[in-house]
Design a protein around this motif. Structure first.
Motif, PDB file in Angstrom:
ATOM      1  N   VAL A  40       0.862  -1.190  -0.055  1.00 54.36           N
ATOM      2  CA  VAL A  40       0.216  -0.049  -0.086  1.00 54.36           C
ATOM      3  C   VAL A  40       1.082   1.444   0.006  1.00 54.36           C
ATOM      4  N   LEU A  41       0.463   2.187  -0.894  1.00 53.02           N
ATOM      5  CA  LEU A  41       0.996   3.304  -1.211  1.00 53.02           C
ATOM      6  C   LEU A  41       0.487   4.422  -0.428  1.00 53.02           C
ATOM      7  N   ALA A  42       1.083   5.269   0.686  1.00 47.61           N
ATOM      8  CA  ALA A  42       0.228   6.373   1.255  1.00 47.61           C
ATOM      9  C   ALA A  42       0.354   7.683   0.494  1.00 47.61           C
ATOM     10  N   ASP A  43      -0.422   8.483   0.643  1.00 52.69           N
ATOM     11  CA  ASP A  43      -0.413   9.891  -0.034  1.00 52.69           C
ATOM     12  C   ASP A  43       0.297  10.705   0.996  1.00 52.69           C
ATOM     13  N   VAL A  44       1.750  10.547   0.814  1.00 50.20           N
ATOM     14  CA  VAL A  44       2.573  11.185   1.460  1.00 50.20           C
ATOM     15  C   VAL A  44       2.244  12.907   1.465  1.00 50.20           C
ATOM     16  N   LYS A  45       2.315  13.368   0.513  1.00 51.67           N
ATOM     17  CA  LYS A  45       1.901  14.553   0.062  1.00 51.67           C
ATOM     18  C   LYS A  45       0.978  15.191   0.831  1.00 51.67           C
ATOM     19  N   GLY A  46      -0.335  14.505   0.601  1.00 50.53           N
ATOM     20  CA  GLY A  46      -1.672  15.075   1.337  1.00 50.53           C
ATOM     21  C   GLY A  46      -1.505  14.810   2.789  1.00 50.53           C
ATOM     22  N   LEU A  47      -0.934  13.688   3.318  1.00 51.90           N
ATOM     23  CA  LEU A  47      -0.463  13.683   4.788  1.00 51.90           C
ATOM     24  C   LEU A  47       0.133  14.730   5.379  1.00 51.90           C
ATOM     25  N   ALA A  48       1.219  15.115   4.544  1.00 52.24           N
ATOM     26  CA  ALA A  48       2.116  16.118   5.159  1.00 52.24           C
ATOM     27  C   ALA A  48       1.516  17.415   5.201  1.00 52.24           C
ATOM     28  N   GLU A  49       0.696  17.766   4.407  1.00 55.84           N
ATOM     29  CA  GLU A  49      -0.225  18.960   4.229  1.00 55.84           C
ATOM     30  C   GLU A  49      -0.969  19.165   5.723  1.00 55.84           C
ATOM     31  N   LEU A  50      -1.799  18.074   5.792  1.00 53.77           N
ATOM     32  CA  LEU A  50      -2.486  17.849   7.186  1.00 53.77           C
ATOM     33  C   LEU A  50      -1.632  18.125   8.248  1.00 53.77           C
ATOM     34  N   ALA A  51      -0.495  17.363   8.516  1.00 48.69           N
ATOM     35  CA  ALA A  51       0.209  17.447   9.568  1.00 48.69           C
ATOM     36  C   ALA A  51       0.882  18.964   9.924  1.00 48.69           C
ATOM     37  N   LYS A  52       1.345  19.547   8.671  1.00 53.12           N
ATOM     38  CA  LYS A  52       1.808  20.909   8.739  1.00 53.12           C
ATOM     39  C   LYS A  52       0.620  21.742   9.382  1.00 53.12           C
ATOM     40  N   GLN A  53      -0.472  21.767   8.899  1.00 56.24           N
ATOM     41  CA  GLN A  53      -1.554  22.369   9.450  1.00 56.24           C
ATOM     42  C   GLN A  53      -1.854  22.317  10.873  1.00 56.24           C
ATOM     43  N   ALA A  54      -1.556  21.020  11.378  1.00 52.95           N
ATOM     44  CA  ALA A  54      -1.555  20.600  12.730  1.00 52.95           C
ATOM     45  C   ALA A  54      -0.331  20.913  13.445  1.00 52.95           C
ATOM     46  N   ASP A  55       0.800  21.379  13.038  1.00 58.62           N
ATOM     47  CA  ASP A  55       1.904  21.540  13.623  1.00 58.62           C
ATOM     48  C   ASP A  55       2.726  20.473  14.039  1.00 58.62           C
ATOM     49  N   ALA A  56       2.391  19.255  13.504  1.00 59.44           N
ATOM     50  CA  ALA A  56       3.092  18.160  13.926  1.00 59.44           C
ATOM     51  C   ALA A  56       4.306  17.654  12.823  1.00 59.44           C
ATOM     52  N   LEU A  57       5.327  17.256  13.381  1.00 53.72           N
ATOM     53  CA  LEU A  57       6.479  16.763  12.691  1.00 53.72           C
ATOM     54  C   LEU A  57       5.943  15.684  11.560  1.00 53.72           C
TER      55      LEU A  57
END
Ligand code: PMP
Length: 381
Positions: free
Chosen positions: A137-154
């Protein structure tokens, strides 16, 4: 054709077999310095800090957790299989409070679920496996990173089955730490862990209140070494894996000569051709939708009524080595094909041909020649 160790280029193996020099020798200092610069380029992270350590991919996971997490930190693991579970275990070992977002094997927790989880709780970091080698399974790293940035998580990415194969743009996508191991798309025999830490990850590491609870993996020990070699000076903490680093330098040079965009495109084209062939032969795959299937590997399910180990033995008899299942829930139901690194069209054709032969030898009813034809049709189209 297993998902690592993969087949290696002759020039890489020649570097590995060359006489071992001192780790203080001028030629090694130059090679290690180049290797660090090239690692940054392959991870597409101009400002990242590379760490190259002797050890397997699990050491990279261990090092990521040990250096970024402190006891009591809340961490979210976007879990798509066996390696997400392992990441969670390691994080817990360092005292993190881990929340797993899981899906059924072959699926992934969608962006909406991740977004909800990130809104409900404040996390220090989100860990994601780019390609979980147990499910393909390939994760949507780009999309996940955007969400984490908004939440200020590494954002920390296990790229062991992806870096230098799947598209991964560390800086552009806002990834704070990514890591891999030598034996997969990086194209070097097992034994090296590669990490690149972005500026925010380094700042979080520097601001730690508690000591890193792992001696060997502590970046305080390795940072001066990496900085020295990159400045073409020697430094010592633990003896570097001299020959593996010479080999890595050759492989990284080859990767950069191909170019990252061309390399991502080659993996995508060959991966799609392999999957099209598997479907044409009437086999289903573990990933439940095409768009979440990796390009560095394929995870077909065995045909109904087939004994898996016998089937794989037939494939081996036809000259190709494949891997069995790994995810504990579905281990006996599927097998795994790796197609990363120096993989070529002829490798995919040979593999699909061997699978067709094994289907025939197992008295399966299948459309003869359809797999090989699908590879060609897919690549031509
Ligand atoms: N993460 C992923 C996604 C992997 O595929 C692997 C190895 N297959 C690891 C971590 C662990 O790497 P290693 O076996 O080199 O310790």
């Amino acid at each position: 054709m297993i998902p690592g160790p993969v087949e290696f280029e002759p020039a890489v193996l020649a570097a590995l077999g060359a006489p071992t020099t001192s780790h203080l020798a001028p030629n090694f200092i130059e090679a290690f310095g180049q290797t660090l610069e090239r690692t940054r380029q392959v991870f597409l992270s101009e400002s990242g800090q590379p760490f190259i350590l002797a050890g397997s991919g699990t050491l990279a996971m261990d090092s990521a957790a040990a250096n970024l997490v402190e006891p009591g930190d809340k961490v979210l693991v976007v879990n798509t299989g066996y390696f997400g579970d392992r990441m969670g275990d390691i994080l817990e070992r360092y005292g993190a409070q881990v929340t797993h977002l899981r899906a059924e094997p072959g699926d992934h927790p969608g962006l909406d679920l991740v977004d909800e989880a990130l809104r409900k709780e404040s996390y220090k970091a989100m860990f994601v496996t780019h390609v979980d080698t147990s499910t393909g399974v390939l994760a949507d790293v780009k999309g996940l990173a955007e969400l984490a940035k908004q939440a200020d998580a590494l954002v920390v990415v296990d790229g062991v089955c992806s870096v230098a194969g799947e598209e991964l743009r560390m800086e552009e996508w806002g990834i704070d730490l990514a890591f891999t191991a030598s034996q997969k798309a990086i194209g070097v025999p097992p034994g090296l862990a590669l990490l690149v830490a972005g500026e925010k990850a380094m700042a979080v590491f520097r601001a730690r209140q508690s000591p890193v609870a792992n001696y060997y993996a502590d970046w305080n020990n390795w940072l001066p070494v990496m900085q020295a070699y990159e400045a073409r000076r020697s430094a010592y903490f633990g003896t570097p894996a001299v020959n593996l680093i010479f080999a890595l330098n050759v492989s990284l040079q080859q990767i950069l000569e191909e170019g990252m965009d061309a390399r991502f495109a080659r993996h995508a084209a060959l991966g799609n051709a392999c999957k099209a062939a598997i479907s044409a032969l009437g086999l289903t795959q573990v990933p439940v939708r095409d768009e979440i299937a990796a390009h560095t590997m394929t995870a077909p399910r065995f045909p109904r009524g087939i004994n898996g180990p016998d089937f794989l033995a037939q494939v081996t008899r036809a000259g190709v080595v494949l891997a069995g299942g790994l995810h504990p829930k579905i281990r006996s139901e599927y097998f795994r094909i790796g197609h990363m690194g120096a993989v070529k069209l002829s490798d995919i054709l040979g593999t699909i041909g061997a699978i067709e032969q094994a289907l025939a030898a197992s008295s399966c009813v299948y459309p003869k020649g359809a797999g090989v034809a699908a590879v060609m049709a897919n690549l031509a189209g």
